[in-house]
Design an enzyme around this catalytic site. Structure first.
Site, PDB file in Angstrom:
ATOM      1  N   ASP A  10      32.257  17.926  56.105  1.00  9.66           N
ATOM      2  CA  ASP A  10      31.693  18.717  54.998  1.00  9.66           C
ATOM      3  C   ASP A  10      30.440  18.059  54.421  1.00  9.66           C
ATOM      4  OD1 ASP A  10      34.176  20.094  55.344  1.00  9.66           O
ATOM      5  OD2 ASP A  10      35.116  18.738  53.913  1.00  9.66           O
TER       6      ASP A  10
ATOM      7  N   GLU B 180      34.636  30.016  53.927  1.00 12.09           N
ATOM      8  CA  GLU B 180      34.548  28.851  53.054  1.00 12.09           C
ATOM      9  C   GLU B 180      33.236  28.116  53.317  1.00 12.09           C
ATOM     10  OE1 GLU B 180      37.925  26.442  54.195  1.00 12.09           O
ATOM     11  OE2 GLU B 180      36.845  25.512  55.862  1.00 12.09           O
TER      12      GLU B 180
END
Length: 322
Positions: free
Chosen positions: A23, A199
């Site tokens: 991420d 997401e």
């Protein structure tokens, strides 16, 4: 930008850029530094590093700016921190769960008034309260036309699946200023493999448009990036303003042994002339156990180009160089 120039840029980028950081979030600040954060394999803390160059992030010193609590909210599975500079202060958005409910994630905010976010004090500003209390994560923020927006992923108890994407304005960096609006839900074939997921949104403004990448499906080799696009003059709180690309815009590439690319951010080269996609991916397909606890989602970076119609061309994930 010519393909030759793109290749030269890529040749200068180490891949992976930062190992075992999923991420990945890179911000090039007005002070000339690149700031980096991402999920650590232990999911127990938030780290920042900075460098005058993108390549320098690989070996830059890490500073732990926050540790998970021993119990209660913010005590388990610290996921996907992002660093933002809003109205003269630094903010970290992140998701956290509880020791007694390790996947009950909610979104939280830290604030720091120091010029350098690796220094000074980080203050907990609390949970971002949304229209309902449910699994939520991957908050990102951007400014447009004088308005600050938050985009995040959340589970609607009334909708089948794991997370949809929502947008709202902000009254301050930790408080929504409008009702939340759903702008995407997992419904395409590539978005619903393993889990029904939208997401990890990231926003890029170019060519009169607002591009929003996001990631879908489970976090194994099926993970891939999609794209939403809105005109810059549109009402961004109108779901109809956002057009969804029907196919992934960045996906696994067996030819280069890159699997599950996604949860990206954007930055630019040191001279500001070229756009850089920052993302995580693994260099192998087969995973033992839960993909979430395989530590080898490495942070990576590649230059990307623009098509003649003004849309981004992310290409394919390049092979490892180290």
């Amino acid at each position: 930008m010519s393909m030759q120039a793109s290749g030269q840029t890529q040749a200068q980028l180490r891949n992976p850029l930062v190992e075992q950081r999923a991420d990945p979030w890179v911000l090039k600040h007005t002070d000339g530094y690149y700031y980096f954060t991402g999920s650590v394999p232990e999911y127990d803390r938030i780290e920042l590093r900075r460098s005058a160059t993108i390549a320098g992030l690989a070996d830059a010193a890490e500073v732990v700016v926050w540790n998970q609590h021993e119990s209660g909210p913010m005590s388990k599975n610290i996921w996907a921190p992002e660093l933002h500079f809003i109205k003269g202060k630094w903010y970290v958005y992140f998701a956290a769960a509880r020791q007694d409910a390790p996947f009950s994630h909610r979104m939280y905010v830290l604030e720091n008034a120091s010029a350098n976010p690796l220094e000074g004090n980080w203050t907990e500003k609390g949970q971002i309260m949304t229209d309902w209390d449910s699994f939520s994560l991957d908050a990102t923020s951007f400014e447009h036309a004088g308005e600050q927006y938050l985009v995040w992923a959340q589970q609607d108890p009334a909708i089948q699946g794991n997370t949809n994407l929502y947008i709202a304005t902000m009254s301050n960096p930790w408080t929504l200023g409008s009702k939340q609006v759903m702008i995407s839900k997992p419904e395409l074939d590539w978005e619903v493999i393993g889990f029904m997921v939208n997401e990890g949104a990231a926003v890029l403004k170019r060519n009169g448009k607002i591009f929003m990448t996001y990631s879908g499906s489970a976090t194994n080799h099926n993970y891939a990036m999609g794209l939403l696009t809105a005109p810059e003059t549109a009402d961004l709180l109108d779901p109809a303003a956002w057009a969804k690309s029907q196919a992934p815009v960045f996906a696994s590439c067996p030819e280069t042994s890159q699997y599950g690319p996604g949860h990206n951010s954007f930055t630019v080269t040191e001279d500001g002339e070229r756009d850089i996609l920052v993302y995580h991916a693994r260099s192998y397909k087969e995973i033992v156990g839960d993909p979430l606890f395989d530590p080898n989602r490495h942070a990576r970076a590649k230059a990307f180009t623009w098509r003649s119609d003004g849309t981004p061309d992310f290409g394919t994930p390049p092979a490892d160089t180290v």
